[in-house]
Each structure stands twice: as C-alpha cells, then as structure tokens.
Design a protein around this motif. Sequence first.
Motif, PDB file in Angstrom:
ATOM      1  N   TRP A 565       0.822  -1.214   0.000  1.00 38.42           N
ATOM      2  CA  TRP A 565       0.000   0.000   0.000  1.00 38.42           C
ATOM      3  C   TRP A 565       0.854   1.261   0.000  1.00 38.42           C
ATOM      4  CZ3 TRP A 565      -3.882  -1.675   4.410  1.00 38.42           C
ATOM      5  CH2 TRP A 565      -4.739  -2.655   3.894  1.00 38.42           C
ATOM      6  N   ASP A 566       1.935   1.209   0.770  1.00 36.62           N
ATOM      7  CA  ASP A 566       2.810   2.386   0.846  1.00 36.62           C
ATOM      8  C   ASP A 566       3.387   2.707  -0.532  1.00 36.62           C
ATOM      9  OD1 ASP A 566       4.382   4.341   2.576  1.00 36.62           O
ATOM     10  OD2 ASP A 566       6.005   3.255   1.566  1.00 36.62           O
ATOM     11  N   TYR A 567       3.805   1.681  -1.287  1.00 35.13           N
ATOM     12  CA  TYR A 567       4.348   1.911  -2.622  1.00 35.13           C
ATOM     13  C   TYR A 567       3.268   2.446  -3.559  1.00 35.13           C
ATOM     14  CZ  TYR A 567       6.038   1.132  -7.321  1.00 35.13           C
ATOM     15  OH  TYR A 567       6.380   1.311  -8.638  1.00 35.13           O
ATOM     16  N   PHE A 568       2.066   1.898  -3.454  1.00 40.24           N
ATOM     17  CA  PHE A 568       1.000   2.325  -4.357  1.00 40.24           C
ATOM     18  C   PHE A 568       0.655   3.805  -4.139  1.00 40.24           C
ATOM     19  CE2 PHE A 568      -3.607   2.840  -5.186  1.00 40.24           C
ATOM     20  CZ  PHE A 568      -3.579   2.657  -6.562  1.00 40.24           C
ATOM     21  N   HIS A 569       0.681   4.248  -2.899  1.00 42.46           N
ATOM     22  CA  HIS A 569       0.313   5.644  -2.602  1.00 42.46           C
ATOM     23  C   HIS A 569       1.478   6.621  -2.807  1.00 42.46           C
ATOM     24  CE1 HIS A 569      -3.663   4.648  -1.254  1.00 42.46           C
ATOM     25  NE2 HIS A 569      -3.204   3.786  -0.354  1.00 42.46           N
ATOM     26  N   GLU A 570       2.698   6.101  -2.704  1.00 40.48           N
ATOM     27  CA  GLU A 570       3.862   6.984  -2.873  1.00 40.48           C
ATOM     28  C   GLU A 570       4.973   6.188  -3.553  1.00 40.48           C
ATOM     29  OE1 GLU A 570       6.863   9.799  -0.206  1.00 40.48           O
ATOM     30  OE2 GLU A 570       5.054   8.927   0.699  1.00 40.48           O
TER      31      GLU A 570
END
Length: 633
Positions: A565-570
């Motif tokens: 999720w962290d990669y997808f958002h940033e």
Amino acid sequence: MWNYSFVVPSALMMITLLGFYVRRPRLPVRMNRTYVELLIIELSVLASDIISTRADELYTLFSPATLYVANTLFFVLFLVRILWFYRFMTQMLHLSAREHPLFTMLSMLPFVVAQIICITSFATGAVFSIGESGYVSGPLYPLVSVIYFVYIILSWGLLFANRAGLRTHDFATGFFYNLALFVGTVTRVSMPKLLVMDTFCMVAIAIIYLGILNPDLYLSEHGDCFNMRGLRLVLSEPSHNRDYGLLGLALQNYNHERSILGGRQMDGVVALVINYLKKTFPNMMVFYLHSGRFVIMGYSSANWKRIQATIHDRFTKVWQRKDTNLRLSVAFVYADATSELDTAERIIDNLVIALDNAKRTDATDALDDLAGPLTTKQVDQQVNILRALRSAIDGNKVEVFFQPLIDANTRKLVGAEALARIRDDAGQLVPAGTFIPIAEASGSINELGGQVLQKTCEFIRAYDLEGMGVRWVNLNLSPIQCLQQDLAKQFEDVLSKNGVPSSMIRLEITERSMLDYSLLQRQIGELETDGFKFVMDDYGSGYSNLVRIKRYPFVNIKLDMEIVWDYFHERDVLLPTIVRGFREMGLSITAEGIESEEMAQAITDIGVDYLQGFYFSKPLPPEEFVSRYASAQ
C-alpha cells in the motif's frame, strides 16, 4: 494351599513405585494425597494378605483369637482398598462431598454395612470362622467381592455421566483402571486359591500413575517447576478447598531477547528465573506458562505486595548466564483463586490474558486484581474469544477458508492460501487477527494448526484442484508450532493418512518464526526432505533480515500489505529494488492486500509474480471456492 507366586513381586513393585513417587515433586491436590494413601493401603493389604493366609495355613501354631484378628484385619483393609479406588474416581471427576452430601452418604452405605459384617464375623461367622480345622469361609464370604463389583460399576457410572467434561485420555484412564479391578475381582471369585487380586490392583495403580498422576505430565521442561496443566489441576479443586493467591509475572521483552539470544539461551534464562523464584519463595509453588510467563501460588493471606516488591527489586539487577549479562523488565498481575472466578479455566483464561495485556503496558508498579479486569470490556471480549477458540478445537469445528493466489500476468488462479476461521456463540466469524494471538498465547495454536492441516488435506483430496489451476496451497506455520520437536513427523503422518503429496503444500513462515535459528533450521531441513516448500510471509512487517532469509530454502517471498500500500500511494525505488533483488536470487514474489485493478497493475509492473487480495476474492469456504473457480475454467 494358596499360591503366593504373584504376591511377592507385586509387593516389591509397589514399594518401588511408592518410593519413586514420593520423591518426585507433587501438586497439593486431593488426587495426589489419595493416591499416596492408596499405595500405602495396597502395601498394607499385601502384607495382611500374606500374614493372614500364612497363619491360616499354619493354624495349629496360633490361637483362635490371633487368627480372628489377622483375618479381620485383612478383610477390613481389603474393603478399604476398593473404597479408596472409588474415592480417587470421584476426585478425578472433581465431585465434592460437600456439594453432593446425600449421594456421598448413600454411596458409603455398602462399605459401612460390609465392614460391620466383616468385623462382627468373630461372633456371627458370616464372612469367616475359625474352627478345629482352621479357617472356614462363611455364607456371606462372597459379599466382599460383591462390594468390589458395586464400587466398580458405580465408578463407571460416574465416569460415563461426567464424560463430557473429561479429556479422552483421562476418560480412558478411569475406564481401564476400573477394568483391571473388575478382571481381578472375577479372577478372585473363579480362582480363590490363587492370590492374584493384588497383582490386578497393582496394574490399576500403575494405570492411574501413567495416565493421570505421572509427575512428568505436570512439570515444565524449563526447570523443576510445574506447567500450565499442573496449574489447571490445582485450580480444579472444589472452590471451598482453594485458598490460594496467584501472582503472575510476564517478561516484557521476552520475544525481543529471544530473537537476539536464540531459543536455547533464552530457555536458560527462563530456568534462572524459575530457580530464583523457587529459592526465594520455598513455601510457594512456581508454574511456568511458556512465552516468558510465570505464576507463583501461595496462600491468599500472604503479603503479595511485599512478594511483588522483592521480585521487582531482583529484576532491577542483571541476570547472568555464562558470558551473557541480561536485563529483563517484568509486569505483574494478581489473581485470587477464592474470588468469583470459580472455575480453573476462567481463572487461567483471565490470568493469561491479563498477563499478555500487562506485557504491552507498564504494569510493574502496581498489582492488578483479576476481579477487576474480568468486568472490563477488553478482557471480557478476549475471554469470550478464548472460549470460542477452545470450543472450536474441542468440537473439531475449526473451519478453513481459502483465498486465491492469482498469476500477475495471466490473471489466472495458480494457488490458494488456507486460513483458519472460528465462530462465536452467535455463529459469527471471529476475526483471525483477534483469535490467532490468543491461540498462540494460550498454547492452543498447535491443536488449531493440526486441524487446519487435516482439513486442508481433506479439501485437496476431495476436489479436482489441478483442474481449477491450483498448483499448491499455502499453509501458515505459527512460531509456536515451529517449537515442536516432532513437527516434521506430525505433518508427514497427516499427509500420508490423507494421501496428499507434500508438493501440494507450501508452508508460510513469518519472521517471528525465525527467532530460534538452530531449531527452525533443523525443522525446515526435515520438512524439506519430505518435499515441502517454504514461503517467507509478511516480508516488511518485522526486522526483514536479509541474511536470515538467505539461510532458508524459500521459494517465494510474500510482501506485507503495508509496504504494498505504501508503494502504491507513494511510488519510489525501494520496493522495485527489493523485488528485483529477490528475483535475482531465484525467488518468486507475491503481493498481499491488492484491492483494485490500478493497484494490481502497478504492482505487476515492478515484477511481482502473484497477487492476493480482496480485489480478486475474500477468503471463501471450500464449497464456495470450488463453485467459483471450477466454473471459471
């Protein structure tokens, strides 16, 4: 002439068993006291049997009064023995005379009547008499055998009536020790000249020892103290017999220190703590409940505040083992066994949960009475979950749901993950994130994992998974399961029984499982030899030690949903670099937590092989999983 060939060996074995038993640590429970009394009674019966029988053979050398005393003493002890076997059964079933006074009084009547008849035989000749030709059996001589049959049948009746509250092992022990007594009594009636009854009684005593009272069942492997099973046995005494206070201790940094020192070294530290507690409080019982949790038991009137202060002061100092100096912090919880928590299970459930809560807070300065936490919403919910968990395990009601694993490039089904599910009293599913930690803390995770493995194998065997495209099923392996020495054999036995090849099972191991490197390396080696493959689960949620990962034969790395999720958002280069590195090591990559097509495409673009998440499907019951994916092919 009577045959003595069975009596002397029985007597020698009884003396050996008594000497061995009294030297071992024993719990202060009624069953143990009754068992010691039973051993002494059995030796007395053996002695009186030999003496009275020999005197009857040599009756011309003794006065009639001496023969009457010798034979009366034998019959009295003979009847006392079966009463003590019966008493042991009532105590094994936790039946209190105070709670069942009328039943207790009625059950004593056959014994009392038979004793009166035996004792007055010198005047009535009812059971035996002494005449010119020596000992002669009386018309009521069969009464002593009838009394045995009465109490054996009564014991079996109580055993079956209370079967629901017994473990299978305890039920079998109760049944078979009475069966030994039954066969012995039948043999005595059919072959009265053969003194074999004592041998059958010795067999019954040995069954009780091996099945219920073997001290090794209640001793912790970490030191000369008792385990949770021992604590449960003590607390199973009727509530009016309990006058105990329980001081629980939890090492707050136990898991962290275990990850640094390793399992063997930390077990040594646990032994140091146990030895300190036993030496400092010699008049109290010490229990170890695994995972850095200890319990001290003493009278409720003890100065528990002072005891806590003494222990707290010791934990401000260094614990030294070999070349290691270690500082440990400790949390405390107090429980009163005489409180409204009236059953052993309720006391232990609340104690374990309160200790786990205390480990996550700073509970080192004040004692928390469990009568208080019981009424709080948090502890009450956790206790309800624990009861639901225990009910599911005991009733073989653990459910297994399956969540699909999707090929990132073809978007076709390639595998599934088996996930444990339980339901509460209302039939609602309990979130896995709430019951799995409680299962690990309570020690139920091994039984839970065993049921999940069995039902996963049944699923594989029952359906054409290959036709749906399922090449393997992932199974989570708890860190607690990894501590079992015979883990590989357990898995091999279940798969062999179900006819499932090990190539169909991939075992997911979290970083927490990798804390005890030497033990886990041996476990994985044995499982790998049997054909299992391994997946590194939840990568990115812990220490993410790449050196450790290289040491294990993983074939797949599952990225924790948080870093996905962290990669997808940033977007940054960190996750793509990690994925590329793992692929260069020959590992495939699975991304968890996929919730949209956009997320699935973004993660696929950085080289992930497999996708898992609610976008494709939530975990499904077996029939629903098969219905969806069988029709999709």
